[in-house]
Design an enzyme around this catalytic site. Sequence first.
Site, mmCIF file in Angstrom:
data_model
loop_
_atom_site.group_PDB
_atom_site.id
_atom_site.type_symbol
_atom_site.label_atom_id
_atom_site.label_comp_id
_atom_site.label_asym_id
_atom_site.label_seq_id
_atom_site.Cartn_x
_atom_site.Cartn_y
_atom_site.Cartn_z
ATOM 1 N N LEU A 15 70.539 30.159 -17.922
ATOM 2 C CA LEU A 15 70.377 31.356 -18.751
ATOM 3 C C LEU A 15 69.532 32.415 -18.028
ATOM 4 C CD1 LEU A 15 69.798 29.940 -22.368
ATOM 5 C CD2 LEU A 15 71.874 30.933 -21.400
ATOM 6 N N ASP A 71 63.649 29.986 -7.700
ATOM 7 C CA ASP A 71 63.009 30.858 -8.695
ATOM 8 C C ASP A 71 61.730 31.483 -8.140
ATOM 9 O OD1 ASP A 71 64.756 30.920 -10.840
ATOM 10 O OD2 ASP A 71 64.107 28.953 -11.543
ATOM 11 N N GLN A 193 68.457 27.544 -33.419
ATOM 12 C CA GLN A 193 67.653 26.832 -34.427
ATOM 13 C C GLN A 193 67.458 25.377 -34.019
ATOM 14 O OE1 GLN A 193 68.939 27.430 -38.559
ATOM 15 N NE2 GLN A 193 70.089 29.212 -37.903
ATOM 16 N N CYS A 382 68.356 32.671 11.683
ATOM 17 C CA CYS A 382 68.069 31.262 11.951
ATOM 18 C C CYS A 382 69.266 30.594 12.633
ATOM 19 C CB CYS A 382 67.637 30.554 10.671
ATOM 20 S SG CYS A 382 66.571 29.154 11.038
ATOM 21 N N GLU A 406 71.669 20.084 18.272
ATOM 22 C CA GLU A 406 71.916 19.636 16.898
ATOM 23 C C GLU A 406 73.383 19.218 16.741
ATOM 24 O OE1 GLU A 406 71.100 22.631 13.875
ATOM 25 O OE2 GLU A 406 71.526 21.250 12.241
ATOM 26 N N HIS A 508 63.387 33.763 8.851
ATOM 27 C CA HIS A 508 64.167 34.170 7.675
ATOM 28 C C HIS A 508 63.558 35.420 7.038
ATOM 29 C CE1 HIS A 508 66.777 30.593 7.144
ATOM 30 N NE2 HIS A 508 65.794 29.966 7.777
ATOM 31 N N GLU A 510 64.823 37.362 4.958
ATOM 32 C CA GLU A 510 65.270 37.588 3.571
ATOM 33 C C GLU A 510 64.226 37.187 2.535
ATOM 34 O OE1 GLU A 510 66.387 35.259 5.618
ATOM 35 O OE2 GLU A 510 67.061 33.438 4.597
#
Length: 544
Positions: A15, A71, A193, A382, A406, A508, A510
């Site tokens: 939500l 978040d 409710q 990255c 890697e 990073h 961002e």
Amino acid sequence: MPKHIFITGGVVSSLGKGIASASIGRILEAKGLKVALQKLDPYINVDPGTMSPYQHGEVYVTDDGAETDLDLGHYERYTNSTLGKVNNVTTGQIYSEVLQKERKGEYLGATVQVVPHITDAIKERIRQVSRGKRYDVILTEIGGTVGDIESLPFLEAVRQFRHEVGRENAIFVHLTLIPFIRAAGELKTKPTQHSVGKLREIGIQPDVLICRTEKKISRSMKDKIALFCNVDKDGVIEARDVATIYQVPLMFKEQGLDAVICRYLHIEYKAGSLHHWDKEVVQRVLNPKKSVKIGVVGKYIALNDAYKSIYEALQHGGIANDAHVSIKKINSEKITAQNSKSVLKGLSGILVPGGFGNRGIEGKLKAIEYARENGVPFFGICLGMQCASIEFARNVLGWKNANSTEFNKKSTHPVISLLEEQEKVQNLGGTMRLGAFPCSIKRESKAYEAYRADEISERHRHRYEFNNAYREEFQKRGMKISGVSPNGKLVEMIELEDHPWFVASQFHPEFKSKPDRAHPLFREFVKASLDYQDPKGLAPRKEE
Ligand code: GLN
């Protein structure tokens, strides 16, 4: 002592509890209050660092190197608070702490139980956020949906916490859904409710209800919700779907949510203003002057949350340039040598984000090759920088077998490899190069043009590094090393000399972009993409 706001969610997940919490933080900050935000996550992982983005979405990294819930990204984008390890608590952290104490004998003689030992440890973590700091309000979001088994200890802990600090020092905000039933043409309050009933069963009576809805909630319906859920009439706040998530603080303020919070928490009411946010963020998002199409080439494209901060930062770059950034999400696994041109045609910029593992790498390399050869602005982040290095090594330096260790431990040209200290690492959780590190920027570079600073600080989350053995050959052939760690040992930024805008960073950026303060690299990348799309004085550029 700080005041506390606990935010719970009901009916269904997704939500937008994170955005609601961040938005409350924003409206309180607008009054000059100092806020901090925190998230309690009910899963048993110690942090999301070991989870797949498909399970969890992006892992958000803080300055102090915590791998956290996305978040926290919303919290940092909407407010000025700098968050860190203390601001994301998981069940895993709480249990490992309690178990360690138990082994040390710190509970000697006692049966260790969820109540009081786990709940005490949770309350202690809530208090830790403000220890040694001066905050006016601490917002704590509790992950999960009311009724879940996992979140019960957290809810019990915050119930006790409120009891201990008193009503005037802590309130509960519950985010809920008022579904619109199309066949009946009506909004329905029953799930809300029930959800509030569920909260009351465990001893929590919400003070404020934030009601997610597609349609306007009438005054009479708000009054009905207030009556049946036992909250004040002005404590029922409508949260209707909006064109941009950055409108949410404005929507809350318009309905007087800030005044309600101040009243309950006995905070002297000051009007505060969201004028700057409205003018510099919301109005610019709603009324862009231009539009530009940028491709994000990654492997977790199907899930919006996997590259959350990247998408947000691109929008911020758009805001700074008065442009709407239309993002084309491209699955790198679908790009091949045969189709790369047709898939990438029409893009004015290409971004390759971070990632782990071999899957989809060849497609990313193809996208980078296309950007490099066609002068399309490119931004590598990255893994994106590592791929840009591999692509350059293979196609410009001619080392066909170049790779990151890697992906291929036996590569003849391991242009990306592990540092010695990483080779010894056995545990995968929390052991990468994590958090903020300084970086020195070379003066004559696109990086410097963006930052206008000789030293910057950016957040990292990676194990592999550019292999210094290849620095010279890269530079000789036109790949500039424009950012290095202050001791010169680690390559942090690279860029192509002979290209309108081809920049990549090991860190990073961002994570540090904000809607009203776009990250300089994202601002410049979007600008370069706009210039590519419409070079000044020339007809719009067409690709063959
Ligand atoms: N997998 C690469 C590394 O560990 C890149 C990580 C990333 O993109 N965050 O170095």
